[in-house]
Design a protein around this motif. Structure first.
Motif, PDB file in Angstrom:
ATOM      1  N   ARG A 207      34.146  53.554  38.464  1.00  0.00           N
ATOM      2  CA  ARG A 207      33.946  52.145  38.807  1.00  0.00           C
ATOM      3  C   ARG A 207      32.569  51.932  39.430  1.00  0.00           C
ATOM      4  O   ARG A 207      32.012  52.842  40.041  1.00  0.00           O
ATOM      5  N   ASP A 208      32.061  50.709  39.278  1.00  0.00           N
ATOM      6  CA  ASP A 208      30.759  50.388  39.879  1.00  0.00           C
ATOM      7  C   ASP A 208      30.944  49.672  41.210  1.00  0.00           C
ATOM      8  O   ASP A 208      32.067  49.575  41.725  1.00  0.00           O
ATOM      9  N   HIS A 209      29.850  49.152  41.759  1.00  0.00           N
ATOM     10  CA  HIS A 209      29.886  48.551  43.086  1.00  0.00           C
ATOM     11  C   HIS A 209      30.759  47.299  43.165  1.00  0.00           C
ATOM     12  O   HIS A 209      31.185  46.899  44.239  1.00  0.00           O
ATOM     13  N   THR A 210      31.046  46.689  42.002  1.00  0.00           N
ATOM     14  CA  THR A 210      31.897  45.503  41.990  1.00  0.00           C
ATOM     15  C   THR A 210      33.380  45.860  41.867  1.00  0.00           C
ATOM     16  O   THR A 210      34.231  44.972  41.965  1.00  0.00           O
ATOM     17  N   GLY A 211      33.669  47.133  41.627  1.00  0.00           N
ATOM     18  CA  GLY A 211      35.043  47.551  41.396  1.00  0.00           C
ATOM     19  C   GLY A 211      35.427  47.553  39.938  1.00  0.00           C
ATOM     20  O   GLY A 211      36.550  47.944  39.589  1.00  0.00           O
ATOM     21  N   ALA A 212      34.524  47.123  39.061  1.00  0.00           N
ATOM     22  CA  ALA A 212      34.812  47.097  37.631  1.00  0.00           C
ATOM     23  C   ALA A 212      34.780  48.518  37.061  1.00  0.00           C
ATOM     24  O   ALA A 212      33.947  49.339  37.450  1.00  0.00           O
TER      25      ALA A 212
END
Length: 253
Positions: A207-212
């Motif tokens: 996951r990335d910093h946005t939670g995606a």
């Protein structure tokens, strides 16, 4: 052999002119590419309509690059960051289990493999860097499909019956939906001989910093080494590896 579209090639040629010039006029574009001015005008109008080029304020016949190109470049740079971060972690996971470790991203209904670290054991696998496989046949793909919103998943499954790679592949969309519900709940996916009848894989989300969910990492091994004890250990390792990459991409649980 698919036909190359000349108009698209010319539009890309125009955009590439701006690699070494911040601004260009319509006349300069026509001269540099040796194209008729009417053709250049139509292409410029199209690129401006999509904001890939924007007129220079106060100079409507001069152009500079637009924001969508920055967005595309940023997306590509982000992908490079993912590859760099995932490569090192994948090596660590592979060293811990001595099995192949892969990282892939979703592209439509397929996955594309960005990273592969091989086992020291000789084993032939269908996956490899740059290889494209049907997402629903792979553990990494199931993780990525399970992260889609309902509309996104509907789009992937819109064509009905899914192609199979082995007799174990899930080809019924309704069965796949139910399977993805379990993947989503457990946050782990298994390829049980569905992409290669002789290989099994277990995957977890990156996951990335946005939670995606932007990618997935898997451990892959021949069925002859796939025991309940090994599966438990590889599941732990791939969860930890994916979590490490996620943290480096800015994700905070």
């Amino acid at each position: 052999m698919p036909r190359v579209v000349p108009a698209v090639i010319r539009a890309l040629d125009i955009l590439e002119l701006f690699l070494d010039r911040p601004q260009l006029s319509a006349r300069e574009v026509a001269e540099r590419l040796d194209l008729p001015r009417t053709t250049v005008h139509e292409l410029l109008v199209t690129l401006v309509a999509r904001a890939y080029l924007i007129p220079v304020p106060g100079q409507p016949v001069r152009y500079r690059l637009g924001m969508p190109l920055f967005q595309l470049g940023s997306a590509f740079a982000g992908r490079l960051d993912l590859v760099r971060e995932a490569q090192g972690v994948a090596r660590e996971v592979a060293a811990a289990c001595d099995e192949a470790v892969l990282v892939a991203v979703l592209d439509g209904a397929d996955v594309i493999y960005l990273v592969k670290v091989d086992s020291t054991h000789p084993v032939r696998m269908v996956s490899g860097v740059g290889r494209r496989l049907p997402a629903h046949c792979t553990a990494v793909g199931k993780i990525l499909l399970s992260s889609l919103d309902p509309a996104g998943l509907d789009a992937v499954l819109a064509n009905g019956a899914l192609p199979g790679m082995t007799p174990a592949s899930i080809t019924d969309p309704d069965r796949l939906r139910a399977h993805l519900d379990r993947v989503r709940a457990e946050d782990i996916a298994v390829d049980d001989g569905e992409s290669d009848i002789a290989v099994r894989c277990v995957a977890a989300a990156i996951r990335d910093h946005t939670g995606a969910t932007v990618a997935a990492m898997s451990v892959s091994a021949p069925i002859i080494r796939w025991t309940s004890q090994a599966y438990a250990e590889w599941t732990r390792l791939v969860r930890e590896g994916a979590a490490t990459v996620s943290a480096r991409m800015g994700y905070r649980a």
